[in-house]
Design an enzyme around this catalytic site. Structure first.
Site, PDB file in Angstrom:
ATOM      1  N   HIS A 182       0.816  -1.143  -0.125  1.00  0.00           N
ATOM      2  CA  HIS A 182      -0.097  -0.220   0.150  1.00  0.00           C
ATOM      3  C   HIS A 182       0.915   1.340  -0.080  1.00  0.00           C
ATOM      4  O   HIS A 182       1.928   1.208   0.560  1.00  0.00           O
ATOM      5  CB  HIS A 182      -1.036   0.000   1.258  1.00  0.00           C
ATOM      6  CG  HIS A 182      -2.119  -0.757   0.927  1.00  0.00           C
ATOM      7  ND1 HIS A 182      -3.039  -1.170   1.865  1.00  0.00           N
ATOM      8  CD2 HIS A 182      -2.296  -1.906   0.214  1.00  0.00           C
ATOM      9  CE1 HIS A 182      -4.013  -1.945   1.466  1.00  0.00           C
ATOM     10  NE2 HIS A 182      -3.656  -2.633   0.528  1.00  0.00           N
ATOM     11  N   CYS A 239      -5.934   1.629   5.427  1.00  0.00           N
ATOM     12  CA  CYS A 239      -6.508   0.250   6.082  1.00  0.00           C
ATOM     13  C   CYS A 239      -5.770  -0.139   7.273  1.00  0.00           C
ATOM     14  O   CYS A 239      -5.246   0.771   7.855  1.00  0.00           O
ATOM     15  CB  CYS A 239      -6.073  -0.710   4.716  1.00  0.00           C
ATOM     16  SG  CYS A 239      -4.298  -1.299   4.994  1.00  0.00           S
ATOM     17  N   GLU A 250       0.749   3.768   1.886  1.00  0.00           N
ATOM     18  CA  GLU A 250       1.265   4.449   3.124  1.00  0.00           C
ATOM     19  C   GLU A 250       2.434   3.730   3.555  1.00  0.00           C
ATOM     20  O   GLU A 250       3.461   4.251   3.953  1.00  0.00           O
ATOM     21  CB  GLU A 250      -0.027   4.338   4.185  1.00  0.00           C
ATOM     22  CG  GLU A 250      -1.204   5.263   3.654  1.00  0.00           C
ATOM     23  CD  GLU A 250      -2.391   4.333   2.960  1.00  0.00           C
ATOM     24  OE1 GLU A 250      -1.977   3.385   2.149  1.00  0.00           O
ATOM     25  OE2 GLU A 250      -3.247   4.604   2.811  1.00  0.00           O
ATOM     26  N   CYS A 276      -2.212  -0.588   7.236  1.00  0.00           N
ATOM     27  CA  CYS A 276      -1.233   0.585   7.202  1.00  0.00           C
ATOM     28  C   CYS A 276      -1.664   1.389   8.621  1.00  0.00           C
ATOM     29  O   CYS A 276      -0.511   2.087   9.148  1.00  0.00           O
ATOM     30  CB  CYS A 276      -1.648   1.354   6.179  1.00  0.00           C
ATOM     31  SG  CYS A 276      -1.274   0.702   4.611  1.00  0.00           S
TER      32      CYS A 276
END
Ligand SMILES: Nc1ccn([C@H]2C[C@H](O)[C@@H](COP(=O)(O)O)O2)c(=O)n1
Ligand SMILES: [Zn+2]
Length: 187
Positions: free
Chosen positions: A97, A123, A99, A126
């Site tokens: 992801h 999410c 992040e 993260c």
């Protein structure tokens, strides 16, 4: 530049500062949006950047495969209804992801007290990384998955430890990057 032409430029531009400069928060979110443009995900492109207390961008990332995993070999789709639940052909097994990539791209420097600007609400996985790395504030644009369990869990964790999450409302509607116009004066 001669003194005369410098003076002319000053008088044409006026002697006061530009008023239509980018606000910090728009600048950082636009940086995240630009970074998202690097993503190969055909459905959702996410970008993130991390900013320290001196307003310096310390890391940036977007959603993509781990280094050296081929963008052309790994799947970019979700499991279809008729595929086996055992199938390895779904992107979520592989994608890092935005992040997480931003955090990993900070090269181990301390992120305590920093702010994360992300184009999509983080999410739960993260969120764990955000909390563990000491990021203090999260600014996000879209929250399109807010109803999903993992995003509800994410918000629960972030809220419970006091990581302030704020939806970014841009001060300006759009930022145009026009390479061609920039080079006009050179011609
Ligand atoms: N905060 C987030 C949420 C999702 N991503 C990535 C993971 C996938 O590449 C894509 C979501 O795909 P979709 O389920 O919309 O088809 O976005 C992320 O980087 N950060
Ligand atoms: Zn995530």
């Amino acid at each position: 530049m001669s003194d005369a032409s410098a003076n002319k430029e000053v008088s044409e531009a006026g002697n006061s500062k530009r008023q239509d400069y980018l606000h910090w928060d728009d600048y950082f979110m636009a940086t995240s949006l630009l970074s998202a443009q690097r993503s190969k995900d055909p459905v959702t492109q996410v970008g993130a950047c991390i900013v320290d207390q001196q307003k310096r961008i310390v890391a940036i990332g977007y959603n993509g495969l781990p280094r050296n995993c081929s963008d052309d070999e790994f799947p970019w789709s979700k499991l279809s209804k008729n595929s086996s639940p055992d199938s390895l052909e779904e992107k979520k097994l592989y994608v890092v992801h935005a992040e997480a990539n931003a955090i990993l791209n900070s090269n181990g420097g301390s992120l305590v007290g920093t702010c994360l600007y992300t184009t999509l609400f983080p999410c739960n996985e993260c969120a764990k990384l955000i909390i563990q790395s000491g990021i203090q504030k999260v600014f996000y644009m879209s929250d399109k998955y807010a109803h999903k369990k993992i995003y509800r869990a994410s918000r629960r964790m972030l809220d419970s430890v006091g990581v302030v999450c704020t939806r970014h409302v841009p001060a300006q509607k759009q930022i145009l990057i026009d390479f061609d116009a920039f080079l006009q004066d050179d011609r």
